[in-house]
Design a protein around this motif. Sequence first.
Motif, mmCIF file in Angstrom:
data_model
loop_
_atom_site.group_PDB
_atom_site.id
_atom_site.type_symbol
_atom_site.label_atom_id
_atom_site.label_comp_id
_atom_site.label_asym_id
_atom_site.label_seq_id
_atom_site.Cartn_x
_atom_site.Cartn_y
_atom_site.Cartn_z
ATOM 1 N N ASP A 129 0.832 -1.210 0.000
ATOM 2 C CA ASP A 129 0.000 0.000 0.000
ATOM 3 C C ASP A 129 0.866 1.259 0.000
ATOM 4 O OD1 ASP A 129 0.920 -0.631 2.546
ATOM 5 O OD2 ASP A 129 -0.700 0.467 3.533
ATOM 6 N N GLU A 130 2.082 1.147 0.537
ATOM 7 C CA GLU A 130 2.973 2.304 0.540
ATOM 8 C C GLU A 130 3.444 2.618 -0.880
ATOM 9 O OE1 GLU A 130 7.372 3.404 2.273
ATOM 10 O OE2 GLU A 130 5.977 2.364 3.630
ATOM 11 N N GLU A 131 3.847 1.608 -1.598
ATOM 12 C CA GLU A 131 4.261 1.819 -2.984
ATOM 13 C C GLU A 131 3.095 2.296 -3.840
ATOM 14 O OE1 GLU A 131 7.103 -0.626 -4.983
ATOM 15 O OE2 GLU A 131 7.369 -1.894 -3.223
ATOM 16 N N SER A 132 1.907 1.788 -3.571
ATOM 17 C CA SER A 132 0.710 2.229 -4.306
ATOM 18 C C SER A 132 0.429 3.703 -4.021
ATOM 19 C CB SER A 132 -0.497 1.380 -3.908
ATOM 20 O OG SER A 132 -0.281 0.016 -4.228
ATOM 21 N N GLU A 133 0.621 4.092 -2.764
ATOM 22 C CA GLU A 133 0.413 5.495 -2.395
ATOM 23 C C GLU A 133 1.390 6.399 -3.148
ATOM 24 O OE1 GLU A 133 0.689 8.342 1.612
ATOM 25 O OE2 GLU A 133 0.685 6.150 1.801
ATOM 26 N N TYR A 134 2.636 5.941 -3.256
ATOM 27 C CA TYR A 134 3.637 6.721 -3.976
ATOM 28 C C TYR A 134 3.258 6.865 -5.454
ATOM 29 C CZ TYR A 134 8.076 7.741 -6.307
ATOM 30 O OH TYR A 134 9.054 8.292 -7.101
ATOM 31 N N GLN A 135 2.847 5.770 -6.073
ATOM 32 C CA GLN A 135 2.459 5.814 -7.480
ATOM 33 C C GLN A 135 1.247 6.714 -7.696
ATOM 34 O OE1 GLN A 135 4.161 4.610 -10.001
ATOM 35 N NE2 GLN A 135 5.715 3.718 -8.643
ATOM 36 N N ALA A 136 0.321 6.705 -6.712
ATOM 37 C CA ALA A 136 -0.891 7.531 -6.830
ATOM 38 C C ALA A 136 -0.575 9.018 -6.727
ATOM 39 C CB ALA A 136 -1.894 7.130 -5.746
ATOM 40 N N LEU A 137 0.523 9.358 -6.060
ATOM 41 C CA LEU A 137 0.902 10.768 -5.908
ATOM 42 C C LEU A 137 1.531 11.347 -7.179
ATOM 43 C CD1 LEU A 137 2.486 10.776 -2.339
ATOM 44 C CD2 LEU A 137 0.436 12.016 -3.035
ATOM 45 N N LEU A 138 2.078 10.493 -8.016
ATOM 46 C CA LEU A 138 2.817 10.979 -9.180
ATOM 47 C C LEU A 138 1.956 11.791 -10.158
ATOM 48 C CD1 LEU A 138 5.213 7.955 -9.862
ATOM 49 C CD2 LEU A 138 5.657 10.093 -8.620
ATOM 50 N N PRO A 139 0.700 11.379 -10.450
ATOM 51 C CA PRO A 139 -0.121 12.227 -11.334
ATOM 52 C C PRO A 139 -0.366 13.627 -10.748
ATOM 53 C CG PRO A 139 -1.048 10.017 -11.188
ATOM 54 C CD PRO A 139 0.029 10.093 -10.163
ATOM 55 N N ALA A 140 -0.602 13.706 -9.421
ATOM 56 C CA ALA A 140 -0.792 15.011 -8.786
ATOM 57 C C ALA A 140 0.491 15.830 -8.883
ATOM 58 C CB ALA A 140 -1.207 14.829 -7.329
ATOM 59 N N PHE A 141 1.626 15.158 -8.717
ATOM 60 C CA PHE A 141 2.907 15.849 -8.832
ATOM 61 C C PHE A 141 3.117 16.364 -10.255
ATOM 62 C CE2 PHE A 141 7.738 15.338 -9.041
ATOM 63 C CZ PHE A 141 7.954 16.610 -8.550
ATOM 64 N N ASP A 142 2.710 15.563 -11.239
ATOM 65 C CA ASP A 142 2.800 16.007 -12.639
ATOM 66 C C ASP A 142 1.909 17.225 -12.880
ATOM 67 O OD1 ASP A 142 4.606 14.042 -13.273
ATOM 68 O OD2 ASP A 142 3.086 12.623 -13.989
ATOM 69 N N ASP A 143 0.718 17.245 -12.241
ATOM 70 C CA ASP A 143 -0.173 18.405 -12.356
ATOM 71 C C ASP A 143 0.489 19.654 -11.793
ATOM 72 O OD1 ASP A 143 -2.218 17.127 -13.627
ATOM 73 O OD2 ASP A 143 -3.435 16.789 -11.823
ATOM 74 N N VAL A 144 1.147 19.503 -10.641
ATOM 75 C CA VAL A 144 1.837 20.633 -10.019
ATOM 76 C C VAL A 144 2.897 21.183 -10.968
ATOM 77 C CG1 VAL A 144 3.420 21.302 -8.165
ATOM 78 C CG2 VAL A 144 1.404 19.924 -7.640
ATOM 79 N N LYS A 145 3.695 20.305 -11.555
ATOM 80 C CA LYS A 145 4.742 20.749 -12.479
ATOM 81 C C LYS A 145 4.138 21.407 -13.715
ATOM 82 C CE LYS A 145 6.780 16.666 -12.597
ATOM 83 N NZ LYS A 145 7.764 15.604 -12.934
ATOM 84 N N ARG A 146 3.007 20.869 -14.184
ATOM 85 C CA ARG A 146 2.350 21.448 -15.369
ATOM 86 C C ARG A 146 1.844 22.855 -15.079
ATOM 87 N NH1 ARG A 146 -2.709 21.929 -16.403
ATOM 88 N NH2 ARG A 146 -3.280 20.500 -14.708
#
Length: 335
Positions: A129-146
């Motif tokens: 679940d920790e690795e899943s949480e990390y993967q789930a954060l990446l799209p939000a992080f991409d939004d921030v960078k965009r």
Amino acid sequence: ATELRKTIDDYNKQNEFLSKIEEKSDVGLFCQFAKEMKRIFQRSPVNCLNQIKGALPTITRRLLDDFSEKVQVSHEQLTAPIDDVASFVRYLTAAEKYSNEQNEFTQKADTIRDFYQLASSLCVTVPPDEESEYQALLPAFDDVKRVLSFAGEQKQTLMPKFSTQLDKLIGQLHSDVLDVAQTSLNPILGNITTKIEDAQAFLKEILGKLDEVKTAASNYNKYQRAMNLQVTRFEDVEELNKEITLKNLLWDTKVRWINLTEKWSNMAFAVIDPNEMTEELREYQLNAAKCAKGLQGNVVAVDLKASVSDYAALLPVVSNLKNPALKQKFVEQIA
């Protein structure tokens, strides 16, 4: 993670070197037994490696929690609706803040990935679940960078709209200040027959309105600075604050003066201390003079100043009557 990986490699090399030591070997006429020495020496790198393995899940969890919080907060601030001046300024502030921290964000994401890879290479289990949480954060992080990538363009596009809105808000504030100023001219605060509770109720209302316009003026100046606009000096707010603050000081001093003079009147002459009275009186003299000067024509201020002055004129008499050289029979007559 790079430094830790290097440390692990060093421990593995040490352990590999120690493992090659023969537990028994012939040296000339002698037989060398190295089993115990080998066991003792090997204990150090093995223990260090085990401690690192045990700490890895805690490290990755802590790194992920920090990264998760920053990504969620930044994403919320940068993607919030921009529908008024306040929300536009919040967007500008967030864009500037996270633009400066963008490299730090990327480093945090890379560090977490590196630690997961390190844990995998050491056969350390990271909760799924920790690795899943990390993967789930990446799209939000991409939004921030965009969002940050076109923040400058967004600012230029929206600036004219919200500059106009801010000008309208400032114009409305000037109008509100006039309304509050007109209300504050109510003769109730300058009438000597006004009951104290009525004056206090009116002051509470007018002070609330004053706080509103002061807060608005402060916010609008903050918006102007954030938007790189010329900062307005709200002289009308300053004058209104000065006048209402003086009126509040007047009635606050009046109430405390009434209580103080009642205390003095009910005090036995024998316990009166002229020096203490002088010290207490000084504050009231200053406040009364300040109110009378700043509130020209206010009968309450004139009356308060006169009352304080009358008591001040009596103090030398009180001091003389408290003279320790006074004969006892006169002291008894005074008491």
